[in-house]
Design an enzyme around this catalytic site. Structure first.
Site, PDB file in Angstrom:
ATOM      1  CB  CYS A 413      15.663  -0.388   7.275  1.00  0.00           C
ATOM      2  SG  CYS A 413      16.864  -1.022   6.009  1.00  0.00           S
ATOM      3  CG  HIS A 949      19.002   2.618   5.632  1.00  0.00           C
ATOM      4  ND1 HIS A 949      18.664   1.980   6.494  1.00  0.00           N
ATOM      5  CD2 HIS A 949      18.345   4.041   6.067  1.00  0.00           C
ATOM      6  CE1 HIS A 949      17.780   2.564   7.506  1.00  0.00           C
ATOM      7  NE2 HIS A 949      17.778   3.825   7.124  1.00  0.00           N
TER       8      HIS A 949
END
Length: 1009
Positions: A413, A949
């Site tokens: 990510c 994230h």
């Protein structure tokens, strides 16, 4: 089951002076039997064994010795007797028995620490591919560190050891327990690591020799062995903690099984493993790259590695088996419901052109060109192209392009977030959608032979031409791992670090300068700043000229001032992005006890208020103001743990976050010339009575620190101890210092009992100061393991630090008030009624102000003054001089130190439009254009370190709408929602000014410089 083993023969010399034996001599047979254990260790262990008085039937009264529990008989000794002893020892079969039958005696904590350090250093000096390392739970390893007296969290195999307390109350840890690292229910013979574990936080890696020692001492498990591999073209070594896990689909029965191999394993090894698992002949097997459960390409038996074949973690591979000389014509159904027919080995490549090219659907072209292979040789392997696109030829965007997500290939990510921000940068996607093949620099030794630019361009074209179908950046990730092995594997990384690498790598691959000229920069020498700045920029552009320089690079002015001769040095340096600190308005209160290093006053606790995210320099300044520190003094900070100096806080830039609220911090007022003197550490020790052995006396009170000037003997130490304790002298006693023969000495034992009277104890103290030391002192060796008593005439080898132990007797308790050295206050005592503080918010401008403010260089970043001819801690001031068309701000949310990793979730209030930086730019040239910017992309980071994230907010310029790119998921978002505390990297583009000074359209002149 038990075994009886003849241990050895030991000669014991029984001293005549003492009843208890004092010397035990071990022959070489002991060392040979124990192999790596030295003779000294054996002696230390035997000396610590218990002797007890008793009576022997044959020998009468004497001392009895039982060397080991389970020994068949006691051994009796009488005073003056020399005896040769041999015995039979009974030990459990699974106790300390080595595989070869020899005996593994338990080591002391200090010995275990020494052995592990030596083996770790040996392993670090012999790094090579194929070395085996073992995964050990951090929880268990930290318990072992405490047991052996090491600083918790300092891993000896990754960095040099640091000084730590040598005694610890921690118990010996139990068996090695790695159960918190493995999946529940995983195969006991092949336990699998949890994917969420992170090195340092959850596990540590120890070399094979270290593991064998730890396992011999503690047993336990499960055993988790991993191999060291070399990654990338630079051949960087790292341990492959997570081997490549592939899901094998058997086309014959649709069954699935898991294959685990190193990503450095070859396709030949893959075929060998799969055929052995399925029991088929390799000649009749064919394995497909079955990514996303679609046939991509046949994996041909070769020495090509799995990583070079772009195989990803947890992806599928398909096994087909030849039957009667024929391959199966199809297998199952694809995701669209169509039969999966036989696909050619070479993927078909689409001929995408500027106009009239085929319309793309689901990433595949509906028409193909037969002459495409002769256009340009883009790469050497089949896996280099994302679905076979020609990446340097011109193409057009399809309608609604730029809304494709990127598949997460396993903790990628961070990469997806950075890429989305770059591919939505208008000058960048316009450049890579055109024909840029003529600008590829394959000869640049600082570049990647154009391969990174081709891989990025190919991925950008895919994202702008695939509609909303997510793209799997497998080929790009493979290139990235090759040229930047720090981003290989499947660990989480930093999107800004990747962005910095990409911008630099793309610049070198697209540098229009083929031969860089050598240019020697000149000093400013009082010339006008405009002249010097333009000269530096011309020099820079003569060596660096690319689309990246045109778009992203600006220039700032750097001013250095020597603190000694006031020499001013001005340079103008290019920048690609600005890393802005996050100034904190939050504060914390800290209580520190200040001691006088010369014994001129009593210790005093001070409570000061400092910035929560400040550094030790801030704490020292606050304490100095509170305690009225003199100009010829400085404060030495230290942490006290278990009545010892645990660590010094001598680095002024060390963040205060490393100091916990429940710790005990002290500060010593010392002379500024103390760095050139010998530092004396005084620890205090006490036992219940004077008959206790030294090893049984416990530490107490707060250690003291002072400095010795020209020390020569134990008398100097004795006088220094007397000086440090003098403020603690009880009211009934007084003491003065006089000089005898040019040296300090104590004299006078006056008391307040009455005129002409003296305390007998005080007079005895005066007599002792003349004939012997005033205190019972022991000097400690560097290791802290051994101590020796010192006398007045003892000649001591002085180093930078001398550590002594002061044994407190009844005399010391009568003379001195020890309460001043007891019960240090904690740094901060948390109250039950503390108010909750609101989340602080700061502006982007305050971050920019903090970046541009003048500050001294750190001690590790000294500047060489050409006038002084020495390195100086100069002051540095930055100013913005030339701004680029694309301005990138990196908000420094992460801080790292030896003891702590921290993330700041501070909300930064940044403008989405009309960011006016005119007041910050020092250049007066109007040709630089507008200094007003608008926001078009954000790289976000959510959560904490390691488990966070990344996502991105990007604005499609044509639509004037914002979208949220969360890996493969793309969704519209309003402009009000994009301003969050997760903002990490901000992307701004210049807005072109109108003649009347109003803000106009965004600038497209990205080759203005």
């Amino acid at each position: 089951m038990y075994k009886k083993i003849t241990l050895c023969v030991i000669k014991i010399i029984h001293s005549k002076k003492y009843i208890r034996p004092t010397e035990i001599v071990a022959p070489a047979a002991v060392c040979a039997l124990l192999r790596w254990v030295g003779t000294v260790y054996v002696l230390d262990r035997l000396r610590s064994l218990k002797w007890k008085e008793g009576r022997s039937k044959n020998r009468g009264n004497g001392w009895w010795l039982q060397l080991f529990e389970g020994m068949d008989r006691y051994v009796a000794l009488r005073p003056g007797e020399r005896v040769l002893l041999s015995w039979i020892m009974t030990i459990p079969d699974s106790g300390y028995m080595m595989e070869n039958g020899s005996i593994e005696l338990p080591c002391t904590p200090e010995e275990e620490k020494r052995i592990v350090l030596e083996l770790s250093r040996r392993a670090e000096s012999n790094l090579r591919e194929g070395n085996v390392y073992y995964v050990v739970s951090t929880r268990w390893y930290m318990g072992w560190q405490k047991y052996t007296g090491q600083p918790v969290g300092v891993f000896t195999f990754n960095e040099p050891p640091t000084e730590a307390p040598t005694s610890s109350a921690a118990d010996r840890p139990g068996p090695i327990d790695n159960s918190d690292l493995v999946l529940n229910g995983s195969d006991g013979a092949d336990p699998q690591l949890l994917r969420t574990v992170e090195e340092g936080r959850d596990y540590v890696l120890v070399p094979k020799d270290v593991w064998e020692r730890l396992y011999a001492w503690y047993k336990g498990g499960p055993v988790l062995a991993r191999k060291m591999i070399s990654a990338g073209d630079s051949k960087q070594f790292h341990v492959e903690v997570f081997p490549l896990c592939l899901t094998l689909v058997d086309a014959r029965d649709n069954s699935q099984s898991v294959v685990r191999l190193s990503k450095k394993a070859s396709l030949h090894e893959l075929y060998k493993t799969v055929c052995r698992l399925k029991g088929v002949e390799s000649e009749k097997a064919r394995i497909w790259d079955y990514f996303n459960k679609q046939k991509q390409t046949v994996l041909v038996v070769s020495n090509q590695t799995l990583e070079e074949s772009s195989l990803q973690m947890d992806q599928h591979i398909l096994l087909e088996v030849q039957i009667d000389g024929f391959w199966p014509s199809g297998f199952g159904m694809d995701s669209t419901g169509n039969d999966l027919a036989l696909v050619p080995v070479e993927p078909l490549r689409s001929s995408v052109t500027i106009a009239g090219g085929p319309t793309l659907s689901n990433g595949y072209s509906s028409s193909y060109s037969s002459n495409i292979y002769g256009v340009i040789n883009l790469s050497s392997t089949n896996g280099d192209m994302e679905d076979g696109y020609e990446s340097s030829r011109s193409m057009t965007r399809v309608d609604r392009g730029g809304l494709a997500g990127l598949q997460n290939l396993g903790n990628t990510c961070f990469m997806n977030s950075a890429i989305q921000c770059l591919v939505h940068t208008p000058p960048i996607f316009e450049y890579f959608l055109e024909d840029y093949s003529s600008e590829i620099n394959r000869q640049n030794p600082l570049g990647m032979h154009g391969e990174l630019a081709l891989a990025f361009g190919e991925l950008l074209r895919k994202l702008w031409s695939s509609g909303r179908t997510p793209v799997a950046p497998r080929a790009f990730k493979t290139k990235l791992a090759r040229f930047a092995p720090q981003f290989s594997g499947y660990n989480q990384h930093d999107s800004q670090e990747l962005l910095a690498f990409l911008l630099d790598g793309l610049h070198e691959d697209l540098n229009r300068v083929k031969q860089k000229p050598y240019i020697e920069t000149k000093d400013s020498d009082g010339r006008p700043d405009e002249e010097v700045a333009d000269e530096y920029w011309r020099y820079h552009k003569a060596r660096n000229d690319s689309i990246i320089v045109d778009v992203f690079q600006g220039q700032y002015k750097s001013t250095l001032v020597c603190p000694v001769c006031n020499k001013i040095s001005i340079t103008f340096d290019p920048f690609m992005y600005l890393s802005l600190p996050l100034p904190s308005t939050a504060t914390r209160t800290m209580t520190v006890t200040v001691f006088y290093g010369d014994g001129s006053g009593l210790p005093m606790p001070y409570t000061v208020t400092v910035l929560k995210h400040g550094c030790c320099k801030d704490l020292i300044q606050a304490l100095g103001a509170a305690c009225c520190l003199r100009t010829d003094e400085y404060l030495l900070l230290a942490e006290v743990y278990e009545h010892r100096i645990y660590r010094y806080l001598e680095n002024p830039s060390e963040v205060l976050g490393t100091i916990k609220d429940d710790e005990h911090i002290v500060a010593f007022r010392l002379p500024k010339n103390g760095a050139e003197l010998t530092r004396l550490e005084i620890a205090h020790r006490i036992g219940e009575n004077d008959n206790l052995r030294a090893s049984e006396r416990k530490l107490f009170l707060t250690p003291l620190i002072t400095f010795l000037e020209d020390p020569q003997s134990g008398a100097d130490i004795d006088l220094a101890v007397h000086r440090m304790l003098s403020p603690l002298r009880k009211k009934g006693y007084s003491s003065s210092i006089s000089i005898r023969n040019g040296r300090e000495s104590t004299n006078g034992c006056s008391t307040q009992l009455g005129p002409g009277t003296q305390s007998a104890e005080n007079c005895e103290s005066e007599e002792m100061s003349i004939n012997s030391l005033s205190f019972h002192l022991c000097i400690m060796e560097d290791s802290g393991l051994s101590r020796r008593r010192i006398s007045k005439e003892t000649v001591i080898k002085f180093g930078r630090v001398v550590k002594v132990m002061l044994d407190w007797t009844e005399r010391e308790f009568d003379l001195y008030d020890a309460s001043y050295l007891k019960d240090l206050p904690e740094v901060h005592k948390t109250g039950l009624t503390m108010k909750k503080t609101k989340q602080e918010a700061i502006s982007l401008f305050s971050c920019l102000d903090a970046f541009l403010k003048e500050e001294p260089l750190g001690p590790d970043d000294m500047w060489y003054c050409p006038r002084c001819k020495e390195h100086r801690q100069a002051s540095k001031k930055l100013d913005l001089w030339r701004l680029p068309d694309i301005l990138v701000f990196h908000l420094k949310r992460f801080s790292y130190s030896r003891w702590l990793k921290n993330k700041l979730d501070t909300f930064v209030n940044f403008p989405t439009c009309n960011l006016d930086l005119s007041n910050y730019v020092k250049s007066n040239e109007a040709s630089e254009g507008s200094h007003v910017y608008e926001l078009y992309a954000i790289s976000n980071h959510y959560g904490g370190l390691g488990g966070g994230h990344y996502s991105a907010y990007c604005k499609l310029i044509d639509d004037n709408r914002w979208y949220h790119f969360d890996d493969a998921h793309v969704s519209p978002v309003s402009e009000d929602e994009i301003k969050t505390s997760a903002a990490y990297v901000l992307f701004y583009r210049r807005v072109r000014g109108k003649p009347n000074g109003a803000v106009g359209e965004p600038s497209h002149g990205y080759r203005a410089f």
